[in-house]
Design a protein around this motif. Sequence first.
Motif, short mmCIF file in Angstrom:
data_model
loop_
_atom_site.label_atom_id
_atom_site.label_comp_id
_atom_site.label_asym_id
_atom_site.label_seq_id
_atom_site.Cartn_x
_atom_site.Cartn_y
_atom_site.Cartn_z
N CYS A 111 12.12 19.16 13.11
CA CYS A 111 11.19 18.07 13.70
C CYS A 111 12.22 17.11 14.64
O CYS A 111 13.23 16.97 14.29
CB CYS A 111 10.21 17.18 12.82
N VAL A 112 11.52 16.25 15.35
CA VAL A 112 12.14 15.48 16.40
C VAL A 112 12.27 14.00 15.79
O VAL A 112 11.21 13.61 15.43
CB VAL A 112 11.57 15.50 17.82
N SER A 113 13.21 13.31 15.73
CA SER A 113 13.58 11.95 15.69
C SER A 113 14.32 11.22 16.66
O SER A 113 15.12 12.11 17.32
CB SER A 113 13.84 11.54 14.08
N ARG A 114 14.28 10.18 16.81
CA ARG A 114 15.31 9.46 17.50
C ARG A 114 16.09 8.39 17.11
O ARG A 114 15.32 7.55 16.37
CB ARG A 114 14.65 8.87 18.92
N MET A 115 17.19 8.26 17.59
CA MET A 115 18.01 6.88 17.08
C MET A 115 18.74 6.40 18.20
O MET A 115 19.78 7.39 18.60
CB MET A 115 18.76 7.09 15.78
N ASP A 116 19.02 5.14 18.67
CA ASP A 116 19.88 4.70 19.52
C ASP A 116 20.03 5.46 20.85
O ASP A 116 20.99 5.84 21.41
CB ASP A 116 21.37 4.57 18.92
N GLY A 117 18.97 6.18 21.41
CA GLY A 117 18.79 6.76 22.57
C GLY A 117 19.06 8.14 22.18
O GLY A 117 19.01 8.98 23.37
N ARG A 118 19.49 8.83 21.07
CA ARG A 118 19.60 10.13 21.13
C ARG A 118 18.55 10.78 20.27
O ARG A 118 17.91 10.21 19.33
CB ARG A 118 21.01 10.20 20.09
N VAL A 119 18.57 12.04 20.66
CA VAL A 119 17.51 13.05 19.81
C VAL A 119 18.09 13.66 18.60
O VAL A 119 19.36 13.90 18.68
CB VAL A 119 17.07 13.93 20.55
N VAL A 120 17.33 13.50 17.34
CA VAL A 120 17.99 14.04 16.18
C VAL A 120 16.76 15.10 15.83
O VAL A 120 15.72 14.74 15.47
CB VAL A 120 17.95 12.99 14.93
N PHE A 121 17.24 16.46 15.61
CA PHE A 121 16.38 17.45 15.02
C PHE A 121 16.81 17.56 13.76
O PHE A 121 17.89 17.73 13.07
CB PHE A 121 16.99 18.50 15.93
N VAL A 122 15.57 17.24 12.86
CA VAL A 122 15.87 17.12 11.38
C VAL A 122 14.85 18.31 10.64
O VAL A 122 13.87 18.36 10.99
CB VAL A 122 15.19 15.72 10.94
N ARG A 123 15.77 18.94 10.06
CA ARG A 123 15.40 19.93 8.93
C ARG A 123 14.86 19.48 7.66
O ARG A 123 15.37 18.13 7.30
CB ARG A 123 16.23 21.12 8.83
N HIS A 124 13.89 20.21 7.00
CA HIS A 124 13.53 19.75 5.46
C HIS A 124 12.49 18.21 5.50
O HIS A 124 12.50 17.56 4.55
CB HIS A 124 14.90 19.55 4.60
N GLY A 125 12.25 17.76 6.81
CA GLY A 125 11.38 16.67 7.03
C GLY A 125 10.01 17.47 7.45
O GLY A 125 9.80 18.22 7.90
N LEU A 126 8.89 16.25 7.49
CA LEU A 126 7.45 16.54 8.22
C LEU A 126 7.01 15.45 8.94
O LEU A 126 7.73 14.29 8.68
CB LEU A 126 6.76 16.68 6.83
#
Length: 396
Positions: A23-38
């Motif tokens: 899934c996609v998250s964002r922090m400080d202008g960066r994209v974070v691709f996160v596994r094991h989340g929903l």
Amino acid sequence: MTENWLGRTLELEIGPVAHGGHCVSRMDGRVVFVRHGLPGERVRAQVTEDNGGGFCRADAVEVLTASGHRVTPPCPLAAPGGCGGCDWQHAEPGYQRELKAAVVAEQLERLAGISREVVVEPLEGGPLGWRSRVRLIAGRDGRAGLRAHHSHRVVPIDDCPIAVPGALDTALGKRWRPGTELEATSDGDGHVHLRELSTVHGRTKGRQLSGGLAVQHAADREWRLDAHGFWQVHPLAADTLAQLTAEWADAPRDGIAWDLYAGVGLFASVLADQVGPGGQVFAVESGRRAVADGQRNLADLPQVRLRGGRVEHLLTEAPKPVDVVVLDPPRKGAGRAVVDAIAEGEPDRIVYVACDPAALARDLSYFAGHGYSLTDLRAFDAFPMTHHVECVALLQ
């Protein structure tokens, strides 16, 4: 210069699902691709990969606010730092299909400009005990296991809940030379075939330890083929896809059909029944063993001509004009050159079987340039617990 976040723990709000099992998250202008989340969860995630660009990858190591669709994974190794084979064991099966449907719809919209509601249909049998072919590797202790996600590290296993029951018993029941790669296949009659793999000059070769000639059942035929060659991994997928292909292809009697990336000729057999003895089925497959298996299995259908070679090279020999084309390309898709060559044959209908929604969407955009529109689409959960999904598209 972007700060390297590798190993850093971030508190994140999880956004929408993305292609690839995260899934996609964002922090400080960066994209974070996160596994094991929903989607909708709040988690603490540890960064596992950061190459210094606009994105990084992370694992959700603690769930602060859980989704109502979260469940306890049936396998304890389907967790951060565990096996990399499954992506969605922490989501209830119905929600897994919703996530996959969202990915297919997003790829169609973004890459092909097609806005369409997508439903991913389950296959019978449930989300466990379906995987009929598994590749293993022996770790330093000689125990066979599976690799961790994006890693060469071997995670030893005692069993795999998504594998066909009994398929891994022999491989897991003994110790192997560290680094030994194994492939276990359970065929349509329940027989297990095991081979040891080795790589020589960049090519994978196998030493058969048991079995070797598999029996499969689909399209009202019995197939005898290389146990480790191409065949759908889910026991019900081949027949499901064959039935749908028969419905959508609707090749005319005495007509001409193409089966591209034909494997052992599953779809060619369906097309042959439709065109009859007076028609022609031109099938192309690059795998030598698959061609040999296909020619042997389809020997009773003289209207099928199965050629060995690359599709883009052999379409110049294909009979034209063609009434219907069926193609089942590898994960990377067919590509522009093959799409252009298919369009030159002026088929009335095209049935495209795809295991990657991004490649499918890209190729649909190429077909649109030749005047072909998507008129129907079905998607199947042929790989439960993983991010993979099988789609079948009808173009006219």
